[in-house]
Write an enzyme that holds these catalytic residues in place. Structure first.
Site, PDB file in Angstrom:
ATOM      1  N   SER A   1      -7.255   3.595  -5.437  1.00  0.00           N
ATOM      2  CA  SER A   1      -7.080   3.929  -4.107  1.00  0.00           C
ATOM      3  C   SER A   1      -7.282   5.338  -3.612  1.00  0.00           C
ATOM      4  O   SER A   1      -6.514   6.557  -4.785  1.00  0.00           O
ATOM      5  CB  SER A   1      -5.498   2.959  -3.183  1.00  0.00           C
ATOM      6  OG  SER A   1      -5.125   4.288  -2.280  1.00  0.00           O
TER       7      SER A   1
ATOM      8  N   TYR B   1       4.290   2.288  -4.078  1.00  0.00           N
ATOM      9  CA  TYR B   1       2.901   1.645  -3.941  1.00  0.00           C
ATOM     10  C   TYR B   1       1.852   2.606  -4.775  1.00  0.00           C
ATOM     11  O   TYR B   1       0.907   2.496  -5.840  1.00  0.00           O
ATOM     12  CB  TYR B   1       2.664   0.775  -2.635  1.00  0.00           C
ATOM     13  CG  TYR B   1       0.835   0.635  -2.589  1.00  0.00           C
ATOM     14  CD1 TYR B   1       0.617  -0.221  -3.504  1.00  0.00           C
ATOM     15  CD2 TYR B   1       0.077   1.840  -1.839  1.00  0.00           C
ATOM     16  CE1 TYR B   1      -1.073  -0.281  -3.124  1.00  0.00           C
ATOM     17  CE2 TYR B   1      -1.018   1.840  -1.668  1.00  0.00           C
ATOM     18  CZ  TYR B   1      -1.949   0.741  -2.441  1.00  0.00           C
ATOM     19  OH  TYR B   1      -3.082   0.363  -2.922  1.00  0.00           O
TER      20      TYR B   1
ATOM     21  N   LYS C   1      -0.219   2.913  -8.818  1.00  0.00           N
ATOM     22  CA  LYS C   1      -1.538   2.836  -8.166  1.00  0.00           C
ATOM     23  C   LYS C   1      -1.944   3.825  -9.655  1.00  0.00           C
ATOM     24  O   LYS C   1      -2.527   3.912 -10.250  1.00  0.00           O
ATOM     25  CB  LYS C   1      -2.622   2.897  -7.753  1.00  0.00           C
ATOM     26  CG  LYS C   1      -2.802   1.525  -6.839  1.00  0.00           C
ATOM     27  CD  LYS C   1      -3.338   1.116  -7.363  1.00  0.00           C
ATOM     28  CE  LYS C   1      -3.093  -0.559  -6.373  1.00  0.00           C
ATOM     29  NZ  LYS C   1      -4.567  -1.829  -7.105  1.00  0.00           N
TER      30      LYS C   1
HETATM   31  C1  UD1 Z   1      -2.602   2.578   3.475  1.00  0.00           C
HETATM   32  C2  UD1 Z   1      -2.292   3.510   2.524  1.00  0.00           C
HETATM   33  C3  UD1 Z   1      -3.586   3.346   1.384  1.00  0.00           C
HETATM   34  C4  UD1 Z   1      -3.514   1.755   0.922  1.00  0.00           C
HETATM   35  C5  UD1 Z   1      -3.929   1.456   2.078  1.00  0.00           C
HETATM   36  C6  UD1 Z   1      -4.101  -0.706   2.224  1.00  0.00           C
HETATM   37  C7  UD1 Z   1      -1.044   5.237   1.706  1.00  0.00           C
HETATM   38  C8  UD1 Z   1      -0.759   6.982   2.614  1.00  0.00           C
HETATM   39  N1  UD1 Z   1      -2.079   4.174   2.162  1.00  0.00           N
HETATM   40  O1  UD1 Z   1      -4.028   2.997   4.108  1.00  0.00           O
HETATM   41  O2  UD1 Z   1      -3.139   3.252   0.466  1.00  0.00           O
HETATM   42  O3  UD1 Z   1      -4.551   1.210  -0.149  1.00  0.00           O
HETATM   43  O4  UD1 Z   1      -3.144   1.233   3.581  1.00  0.00           O
HETATM   44  O5  UD1 Z   1      -3.320  -0.928   1.812  1.00  0.00           O
HETATM   45  O6  UD1 Z   1      -0.760   4.597   0.592  1.00  0.00           O
HETATM   46  N2  UD1 Z   1      -2.125   2.725  12.325  1.00  0.00           N
HETATM   47  C9  UD1 Z   1      -1.648   2.711  13.409  1.00  0.00           C
HETATM   48  N3  UD1 Z   1      -0.835   1.892  14.053  1.00  0.00           N
HETATM   49  C10 UD1 Z   1      -0.606   0.707  13.335  1.00  0.00           C
HETATM   50  C11 UD1 Z   1      -1.165   0.098  11.537  1.00  0.00           C
HETATM   51  C12 UD1 Z   1      -1.884   1.614  11.326  1.00  0.00           C
HETATM   52  O7  UD1 Z   1      -1.676   3.005  14.157  1.00  0.00           O
HETATM   53  O8  UD1 Z   1      -0.038  -0.439  13.418  1.00  0.00           O
HETATM   54  C13 UD1 Z   1      -2.661   4.303  12.052  1.00  0.00           C
HETATM   55  C14 UD1 Z   1      -1.562   4.477  10.453  1.00  0.00           C
HETATM   56  O9  UD1 Z   1      -1.024   5.298  10.937  1.00  0.00           O
HETATM   57  C15 UD1 Z   1      -2.915   5.289   9.736  1.00  0.00           C
HETATM   58  C16 UD1 Z   1      -4.328   4.480   9.968  1.00  0.00           C
HETATM   59  O10 UD1 Z   1      -3.567   3.699  11.471  1.00  0.00           O
HETATM   60  O11 UD1 Z   1      -3.123   6.628  10.614  1.00  0.00           O
HETATM   61  C17 UD1 Z   1      -4.551   3.535   8.764  1.00  0.00           C
HETATM   62  O12 UD1 Z   1      -3.285   3.126   8.606  1.00  0.00           O
HETATM   63  P1  UD1 Z   1      -3.517   1.568   6.970  1.00  0.00           P
HETATM   64  O13 UD1 Z   1      -4.536   0.864   8.011  1.00  0.00           O
HETATM   65  O14 UD1 Z   1      -2.374   1.189   7.360  1.00  0.00           O
HETATM   66  O15 UD1 Z   1      -4.236   2.440   6.033  1.00  0.00           O
HETATM   67  P2  UD1 Z   1      -3.520   3.903   5.345  1.00  0.00           P
HETATM   68  O16 UD1 Z   1      -2.191   3.889   5.562  1.00  0.00           O
HETATM   69  O17 UD1 Z   1      -4.705   4.594   5.980  1.00  0.00           O
END
Ligand code: UD1
Length: 341
Positions: free
Chosen positions: A124, A149, A153
């Site tokens: 990741s 997590y 990795k």
């Molecule tokens: C996260 C993990 C990554 C993992 C991936 C898939 C970290 C920092 N990130 O990625 O390792 O491989 O999940 O499981 O370890 N968001 C919202 N509202 C929501 C959900 C998300 O605003 O309801 C925003 C988050 O703040 C972020 C973006 O959307 O800015 C993407 O979030 P997400 O899909 O959870 O992925 P990551 O955090 O980038």
């Protein structure tokens, strides 16, 4: 080739099994169904017109692995099996070390015993931590992750590096995924998280089908153009094809190879919401709330290494990601029906 796919019924695993079958490979899938359903592979078989062998079991079950390698002439292993919910990993760290780290140790021990030396590991972009510069190259240092997590990795990456240093027969690929999204264009297979989704795209699509009232946008005050976080979202079928290219590359290579699998383009949370609304025609109400602990402002890949060495690039753009996600979610509002088994 005959490929063992651990976690083969999961989100990325099932899409990769489809790509492998379509490319003419034989597939043995191993899964303990802890966060997935066998229905995904039934559908993969329907889509491809080909069958794979599905074995129910755990990668930590050494006896099962020994039997599997003895009965099947496996050429390479794609190792997807693992837990991936970041918040859960903070609450229940030992499960993450058991599944992700011990599981990988048991798997490579069984592989070595059976003389199977080719392994592709699902890593990741989280291993880069918070780089000071974008885009992120594979040569950037890995940084101490902030959650179990991420640590699991990175531990497996480092363990595999040590293993290759100790024994030159190994060929290992560490594929650092950015943010996998979307679904197969048929809408037959897709992402089916248990309970409330943690990730952005499943949350957006659940709001669109009415399963959730609104999307909470975590933070509107990041130092980005619209104040929301920027990520590199990659279509899951492009990601699956990246695995096939890595396997081809590894045919006559030894050692460790690391590739970023992303598009090289970053989009903000609000851009993702608008793109989804445009493509689906559905409104996604949002509320901007406090930042989520551990999120970084921006993250996107330098994809030139994979392009040069693997001749691979992500080809599906934002609209295709959204179309395919919406097709999957609208055809399967509740994901895979457990009854269909
Ligand atoms: C996260 C993990 C990554 C993992 C991936 C898939 C970290 C920092 N990130 O990625 O390792 O491989 O999940 O499981 O370890 N968001 C919202 N509202 C929501 C959900 C998300 O605003 O309801 C925003 C988050 O703040 C972020 C973006 O959307 O800015 C993407 O979030 P997400 O899909 O959870 O992925 P990551 O955090 O980038």
């Amino acid at each position: 080739m005959k490929i063992l796919v651990t976690g083969g019924t999961g989100y990325i695993g099932s899409h990769t099994v489809l790509a492998l079958l379509e490319a003419g490979h034989d597939v043995v899938a191993l899964d303990n169904f802890c966060n997935s359903s066998a229905v995904s592979l039934t559908r993969v078989e329907r889509l491809s017109g080909k069958s794979s062998l599905l074995i129910e079991g755990d990668v930590r079950d050494r006896a099962l692995l020994d039997q599997l390698f003895a009965e099947q002439a496996i050429d390479a292993v794609l190792h997807f099996a693992g837990l991936k919910a970041l918040e859960e990993s903070v609450r229940n760290p030992l499960e993450y070390y058991k599944n992700n780290v011990s599981g990988s140790v048991t798997l490579v021990q069984a592989m070595a015993e059976a003389g199977v030396w080719r392994l592709v590991f699902s890593s990741s972009a989280t291993v880069y931590g918070e780089p000071s510069q974008m885009p992120i190259c594979e040569s950037f240092p890995t940084s101490k992750p902030t959650n179990p997590y991420g640590r699991s990795k990175l531990m497996v990456e480092e363990m595999l590096q040590d293993l290759v240093n100790a024994d030159g027969r190994w060929s290992v690929a560490l594929l650092r995924y950015f943010n996998p999204v979307g679904a197969h264009e048929s809408g037959m297979i897709g992402e089916d998280p248990d309970g409330t989704p943690n990730n952005l795209l499943p949350s957006i699509s659940r709001v669109a089908v009415g399963a959730m009232k609104k999307l909470f946008v975590y933070g509107g005050d990041y130092p980005t153009a619209d104040g929301t976080c920027i990520r590199d979202y990659i279509h899951v079928m492009d990601l699956a094809l990246g695995h096939l290219r890595a396997l081809e590359f590894m045919r006559d290579q030894r050692g460790v190879n690391i590739w970023n699998l992303g598009t090289g383009i970053g989009y903000s949370v609000l851009e993702m919401v608008r793109a989804f609304e445009r493509v689906s025609g559905r409104a996604v109400p949002i509320e901007i709330v406090a930042r989520r602990v551990g999120d970084i402002a921006e993250c996107w890949a330098d994809t030139s290494k994979a392009a040069e060495e693997l001749n691979w690039r992500a080809e599906r753009g934002l609209d295709v990601m959204m179309q395919d996600l919406w097709c999957w979610q609208s055809k399967n509002p509740y994901g895979y029906s457990r009854l269909e088994k």
